[in-house]
Design a protein around this motif. Structure first.
Motif, PDB file in Angstrom:
ATOM      1  N   SER A 196       0.846  -1.196   0.000  1.00  0.00           N
ATOM      2  CA  SER A 196       0.000   0.000   0.000  1.00  0.00           C
ATOM      3  C   SER A 196       0.877   1.239   0.000  1.00  0.00           C
ATOM      4  O   SER A 196       2.017   1.212   0.450  1.00  0.00           O
ATOM      5  CB  SER A 196      -0.912   0.019   1.229  1.00  0.00           C
ATOM      6  OG  SER A 196      -1.805  -1.071   1.224  1.00  0.00           O
ATOM      7  N   GLY A 197       0.335   2.337  -0.522  1.00  0.00           N
ATOM      8  CA  GLY A 197       1.037   3.613  -0.505  1.00  0.00           C
ATOM      9  C   GLY A 197       1.590   4.038  -1.840  1.00  0.00           C
ATOM     10  O   GLY A 197       1.910   5.209  -2.039  1.00  0.00           O
ATOM     11  N   GLY A 198       1.704   3.106  -2.786  1.00  0.00           N
ATOM     12  CA  GLY A 198       2.172   3.431  -4.132  1.00  0.00           C
ATOM     13  C   GLY A 198       1.019   3.518  -5.099  1.00  0.00           C
ATOM     14  O   GLY A 198      -0.159   3.585  -4.708  1.00  0.00           O
ATOM     15  N   THR A 199       1.311   3.498  -6.395  1.00  0.00           N
ATOM     16  CA  THR A 199       0.250   3.630  -7.395  1.00  0.00           C
ATOM     17  C   THR A 199      -0.629   2.388  -7.489  1.00  0.00           C
ATOM     18  O   THR A 199      -1.767   2.465  -7.940  1.00  0.00           O
ATOM     19  CB  THR A 199       0.855   3.916  -8.779  1.00  0.00           C
ATOM     20  OG1 THR A 199       1.752   2.850  -9.148  1.00  0.00           O
ATOM     21  CG2 THR A 199       1.620   5.237  -8.773  1.00  0.00           C
ATOM     22  N   ALA A 205      -8.381   7.429   1.400  1.00  0.00           N
ATOM     23  CA  ALA A 205      -9.240   7.119   2.547  1.00  0.00           C
ATOM     24  C   ALA A 205      -9.949   5.783   2.341  1.00  0.00           C
ATOM     25  O   ALA A 205     -10.051   4.969   3.266  1.00  0.00           O
ATOM     26  CB  ALA A 205     -10.253   8.240   2.753  1.00  0.00           C
ATOM     27  N   ALA A 206     -10.390   5.531   1.111  1.00  0.00           N
ATOM     28  CA  ALA A 206     -11.096   4.280   0.829  1.00  0.00           C
ATOM     29  C   ALA A 206     -10.177   3.075   0.999  1.00  0.00           C
ATOM     30  O   ALA A 206     -10.561   2.055   1.580  1.00  0.00           O
ATOM     31  CB  ALA A 206     -11.672   4.311  -0.582  1.00  0.00           C
ATOM     32  N   ASN A 207      -8.946   3.190   0.491  1.00  0.00           N
ATOM     33  CA  ASN A 207      -8.008   2.074   0.606  1.00  0.00           C
ATOM     34  C   ASN A 207      -7.556   1.856   2.045  1.00  0.00           C
ATOM     35  O   ASN A 207      -7.375   0.712   2.480  1.00  0.00           O
ATOM     36  CB  ASN A 207      -6.796   2.307  -0.294  1.00  0.00           C
ATOM     37  CG  ASN A 207      -7.081   1.984  -1.748  1.00  0.00           C
ATOM     38  OD1 ASN A 207      -8.012   1.249  -2.054  1.00  0.00           O
ATOM     39  ND2 ASN A 207      -6.283   2.532  -2.636  1.00  0.00           N
ATOM     40  N   LEU A 208      -7.378   2.949   2.783  1.00  0.00           N
ATOM     41  CA  LEU A 208      -7.002   2.798   4.184  1.00  0.00           C
ATOM     42  C   LEU A 208      -8.108   2.107   4.977  1.00  0.00           C
ATOM     43  O   LEU A 208      -7.831   1.304   5.873  1.00  0.00           O
ATOM     44  CB  LEU A 208      -6.690   4.165   4.792  1.00  0.00           C
ATOM     45  CG  LEU A 208      -5.396   4.823   4.320  1.00  0.00           C
ATOM     46  CD1 LEU A 208      -5.314   6.252   4.840  1.00  0.00           C
ATOM     47  CD2 LEU A 208      -4.186   4.027   4.794  1.00  0.00           C
ATOM     48  N   THR A 209      -9.359   2.409   4.633  1.00  0.00           N
ATOM     49  CA  THR A 209     -10.480   1.753   5.301  1.00  0.00           C
ATOM     50  C   THR A 209     -10.525   0.275   4.955  1.00  0.00           C
ATOM     51  O   THR A 209     -10.747  -0.579   5.813  1.00  0.00           O
ATOM     52  CB  THR A 209     -11.802   2.424   4.907  1.00  0.00           C
ATOM     53  OG1 THR A 209     -11.778   3.793   5.327  1.00  0.00           O
ATOM     54  CG2 THR A 209     -12.980   1.712   5.551  1.00  0.00           C
TER      55      THR A 209
END
Length: 336
Positions: A196-199, A205-209
């Motif tokens: 996570s954190g790259g392209t 916010a959606a991906n962190l959730t």
């Protein structure tokens, strides 16, 4: 002839210590005995809340500079090998330059996961040979993986740790760097890493959730015997290349010191047995400092030298690394 030589080393280990007993309590199950028996880790160090990866790098770099009798402004380049940077962008090497006050130095990061420092060392050596106006390069392996740990995942949290190791590579009249070989098994790029954190999966916010914060994770299995199968032929390739370059046939017996990625002591033992070499020719630090990724080989080198067990003038030192990707690199140096 102009040659590249390692002229000094430096290492840094942060103060906070967590023992296997600490993890027995944290995880609510006995993991310490398994770690000692199967991996060789007894304790590890983590950076303080106010520290970041560049702080570890600067601490190791300052020691290497002092031992070389150099000032920060003597540096022509700073290369930081890390996959735990301060930021996605800009390069952590730029932060290191600012904190050191090395205003003359060009900077860049190199990410080949845990094979990064050996790869960066090769880049520095070749640059020293080609760029005749450049004299000194600071090559740092820095690792702040504690920022990316899932503290409930016993497969990762008990292994990874923080630290930094550095060398100064300089120009000399006698050969230091002899050869480097690299390899990869890219089919395992999605097996172990921080995804996570790259392209691929931006930190929206959606991906962190959905996925949580960026964390190191084992996603799928890769062969447990990968290193023991890949390191011996990599070393064979390296010695063949060095033999062709020097005109002297080199065998494993001719190498005085072997430094491996410090992820598993049992793997190092098996590799040394496979190439017919005694354990006295290698050095390990994972027992006291855990697995420090791209920093572990220069940290092991620096620790060996501090104990009077490191390379002596004229001896051959071999660095062999592997890391996520799976990337591999091995480099052979004559100590000066």
């Amino acid at each position: 002839m102009r040659h590249a030589q390692i002229i000094s080393t430096g290492g840094y280990v942060p103060e906070r210590v967590m023992t296997n007993a600490d993890f027995d309590q944290l995880l609510g199950e006995p993991v310490g005995d398994w770690l000692v028996e199967n991996v060789g880790i007894r304790e590890r160090h983590f950076m303080a809340e106010e520290q970041v990866t560049s702080d570890l790098a600067v601490a190791a770099g300052r020691i290497a500079l002092e031992r070389a009798g150099l000032e920060p402004n003597d540096l022509d380049r700073i290369i930081v090998a890390t996959d735990t940077p301060d930021y996605l962008s800009p390069a952590t090497a730029a932060v290191v330059q600012a904190k050191l006050g090395a205003r003359r130095a060009g900077v860049f990061d190199l990410n080949s996961a845990c094979a990064g420092w050996v790869t960066a060392l090769d880049v520095a050596a070749k640059t020293i040979i080609i760029e005749r106006e450049e004299r000194f390069m600071l090559v740092i392996g820095a690792y702040g993986m504690s920022r990316f740990l899932d503290w409930n995942d016993k497969k990762t949290v008990t292994l990874f740790a923080d630290g930094a190791g550095a060398v100064i590579v300089g120009a000399g009249s006698q050969p230091g760097w002899l050869a480097t070989v690299t390899a990869a098994a890219g089919e395992y790029h999605d097996a172990l890493g921080i995804y996570s954190g790259g392209t691929y999966r931006p930190a929206t916010a959606a991906n962190l959730t959905q996925y949580g914060p960026p964390q190191v994770q084992f996603v799928r299995k890769f062969p447990a015997t990968f290193n023991t199968e890949q390191w011996p032929p990599l070393i064979e390739r390296l010695l063949a290349k060095a033999s062709a370059a020097t005109g002297v046939r080199l065998q494993p017996d001719d190498v005085n010191h072997y430094y491996f990625t410090q992820v598993n002591l049992r793997v190092i033992e098996a590799t040394m047995a496979a190439i017919g070499q005694p354990l006295s020719k290698t050095h390990w630090i994972m027992d006291k400092w855990g697995y420090t990724g791209s920093a572990c080989i220069p940290m092991a080198l620096d620790d060996a030298l501090a104990q009077g067990k490191g390379p002596q003038p004229g001896s051959l030192a071999l660095f062999c690394a592997s890391g996520g990707g799976i990337a591999l690199a091995a480099s052979l140096w004559r100590w000066r």
